[in-house]
Design a protein around this motif. Structure first.
Motif, mmCIF file in Angstrom:
data_model
loop_
_atom_site.group_PDB
_atom_site.id
_atom_site.type_symbol
_atom_site.label_atom_id
_atom_site.label_comp_id
_atom_site.label_asym_id
_atom_site.label_seq_id
_atom_site.Cartn_x
_atom_site.Cartn_y
_atom_site.Cartn_z
ATOM 1 N N ALA A 1 -29.646 105.883 -22.829
ATOM 2 C CA ALA A 1 -30.401 105.129 -21.828
ATOM 3 C C ALA A 1 -30.977 104.134 -22.570
ATOM 4 C CB ALA A 1 -31.344 105.828 -20.921
ATOM 5 N N PRO A 2 -30.920 102.882 -22.316
ATOM 6 C CA PRO A 2 -31.615 101.561 -22.770
ATOM 7 C C PRO A 2 -33.003 101.650 -22.533
ATOM 8 C CG PRO A 2 -30.279 100.927 -21.269
ATOM 9 C CD PRO A 2 -30.023 102.600 -20.989
ATOM 10 N N ARG A 3 -33.693 102.637 -22.652
ATOM 11 C CA ARG A 3 -34.948 102.628 -22.095
ATOM 12 C C ARG A 3 -36.076 103.633 -22.871
ATOM 13 N NH1 ARG A 3 -36.370 103.337 -16.248
ATOM 14 N NH2 ARG A 3 -38.504 103.601 -16.965
ATOM 15 N N ALA A 4 -37.313 103.703 -23.018
ATOM 16 C CA ALA A 4 -38.068 104.591 -23.456
ATOM 17 C C ALA A 4 -38.751 105.461 -22.361
ATOM 18 C CB ALA A 4 -39.212 103.972 -24.459
ATOM 19 N N PHE A 5 -39.066 106.730 -22.588
ATOM 20 C CA PHE A 5 -39.865 107.385 -21.470
ATOM 21 C C PHE A 5 -41.076 107.765 -22.117
ATOM 22 C CE2 PHE A 5 -35.185 107.640 -20.886
ATOM 23 C CZ PHE A 5 -34.972 107.297 -19.528
ATOM 24 N N ALA A 6 -42.066 107.957 -21.419
ATOM 25 C CA ALA A 6 -43.526 108.351 -21.843
ATOM 26 C C ALA A 6 -43.403 109.812 -22.143
ATOM 27 C CB ALA A 6 -44.672 108.188 -20.741
ATOM 28 N N ASP A 7 -42.651 110.705 -21.389
ATOM 29 C CA ASP A 7 -42.525 112.310 -21.640
ATOM 30 C C ASP A 7 -41.031 112.608 -20.964
ATOM 31 O OD1 ASP A 7 -43.048 112.355 -18.948
ATOM 32 O OD2 ASP A 7 -45.100 112.772 -19.211
ATOM 33 N N ARG A 8 -40.922 113.982 -21.158
ATOM 34 C CA ARG A 8 -39.567 114.718 -20.593
ATOM 35 C C ARG A 8 -39.589 114.632 -19.083
ATOM 36 N NH1 ARG A 8 -35.655 118.228 -22.564
ATOM 37 N NH2 ARG A 8 -34.518 119.168 -21.048
ATOM 38 N N ALA A 9 -40.691 114.698 -18.395
ATOM 39 C CA ALA A 9 -40.824 114.574 -17.046
ATOM 40 C C ALA A 9 -40.493 113.297 -16.297
ATOM 41 C CB ALA A 9 -42.057 115.049 -16.298
ATOM 42 N N ALA A 10 -40.851 112.281 -17.207
ATOM 43 C CA ALA A 10 -40.377 110.744 -16.783
ATOM 44 C C ALA A 10 -38.817 110.859 -17.094
ATOM 45 C CB ALA A 10 -41.062 109.759 -17.676
ATOM 46 N N ALA A 11 -38.178 111.191 -18.126
ATOM 47 C CA ALA A 11 -36.897 111.096 -18.381
ATOM 48 C C ALA A 11 -36.166 111.783 -17.415
ATOM 49 C CB ALA A 11 -36.570 111.651 -19.908
ATOM 50 N N GLU A 12 -36.651 112.976 -16.983
ATOM 51 C CA GLU A 12 -36.076 113.990 -15.976
ATOM 52 C C GLU A 12 -35.931 112.951 -14.615
ATOM 53 O OE1 GLU A 12 -38.043 117.490 -16.474
ATOM 54 O OE2 GLU A 12 -36.584 118.404 -17.872
ATOM 55 N N ALA A 13 -36.979 112.599 -14.370
ATOM 56 C CA ALA A 13 -37.253 111.773 -12.898
ATOM 57 C C ALA A 13 -36.181 110.735 -13.026
ATOM 58 C CB ALA A 13 -38.601 111.097 -12.670
ATOM 59 N N TRP A 14 -36.039 109.864 -14.037
ATOM 60 C CA TRP A 14 -34.971 108.798 -14.225
ATOM 61 C C TRP A 14 -33.626 109.407 -14.291
ATOM 62 C CZ3 TRP A 14 -31.366 106.760 -17.445
ATOM 63 C CH2 TRP A 14 -31.129 105.247 -17.051
ATOM 64 N N ALA A 15 -33.227 110.393 -14.919
ATOM 65 C CA ALA A 15 -32.002 110.753 -15.139
ATOM 66 C C ALA A 15 -31.264 111.296 -13.700
ATOM 67 C CB ALA A 15 -32.002 112.100 -15.921
ATOM 68 N N GLN A 16 -29.787 111.056 -13.894
ATOM 69 C CA GLN A 16 -29.053 111.377 -12.512
ATOM 70 C C GLN A 16 -28.102 112.556 -13.057
ATOM 71 O OE1 GLN A 16 -27.365 107.521 -11.416
ATOM 72 N NE2 GLN A 16 -29.132 107.252 -10.117
ATOM 73 N N PRO A 17 -28.564 113.689 -13.103
ATOM 74 C CA PRO A 17 -27.771 114.894 -13.486
ATOM 75 C C PRO A 17 -26.297 115.150 -12.571
ATOM 76 C CG PRO A 17 -29.688 115.801 -12.703
ATOM 77 C CD PRO A 17 -29.927 114.335 -12.590
ATOM 78 N N GLU A 18 -26.735 114.653 -11.448
ATOM 79 C CA GLU A 18 -25.608 114.762 -10.572
ATOM 80 C C GLU A 18 -24.223 113.839 -11.066
ATOM 81 O OE1 GLU A 18 -28.130 111.729 -8.613
ATOM 82 O OE2 GLU A 18 -28.205 113.632 -9.590
ATOM 83 N N LEU A 19 -24.693 112.815 -11.854
ATOM 84 C CA LEU A 19 -23.535 111.799 -12.238
ATOM 85 C C LEU A 19 -23.202 112.283 -13.902
ATOM 86 C CD1 LEU A 19 -24.773 108.298 -11.055
ATOM 87 C CD2 LEU A 19 -23.056 109.879 -10.145
ATOM 88 N N GLY A 20 -23.705 113.151 -14.433
ATOM 89 C CA GLY A 20 -23.519 113.746 -15.463
ATOM 90 C C GLY A 20 -24.648 113.352 -16.736
ATOM 91 N N ASP A 21 -25.803 112.712 -16.231
ATOM 92 C CA ASP A 21 -26.831 112.501 -17.302
ATOM 93 C C ASP A 21 -27.590 113.922 -17.953
ATOM 94 O OD1 ASP A 21 -26.490 110.008 -16.724
ATOM 95 O OD2 ASP A 21 -28.290 109.523 -15.737
ATOM 96 N N GLN A 22 -27.787 113.718 -19.045
ATOM 97 C CA GLN A 22 -28.414 115.008 -19.528
ATOM 98 C C GLN A 22 -29.907 114.434 -20.295
ATOM 99 O OE1 GLN A 22 -25.809 116.536 -22.513
ATOM 100 N NE2 GLN A 22 -24.939 117.815 -21.305
#
Length: 57
Positions: free
Chosen positions: A24-45
């Protein structure tokens, strides 16, 4: 001035690998922020990688 030593092997950052295999072309403050942004139903990890060598963990 006192400096606290931080083991570089413990300096991690959370990233999102999108379904197309790109990061993803962005930085995340922590894992929780990355998980909130990710769309696992579309295949994001959500991954963590070492800041020093940019290795996946």
């Amino acid at each position: 001035m006192s400096t606290t030593w931080i083991d570089p092997r413990e300096q991690m950052e959370a990233v999102v690998m999108m379904a197309d295999g790109r990061l993803a072309p962005r930085a995340f403050a922590d894992r929780a922020a990355a998980e909130a942004w990710a769309q696992p139903e579309l295949g994001d990890q959500v991954l963590e990688r070492n800041l020093v060598c940019s290795c996946d963990s």
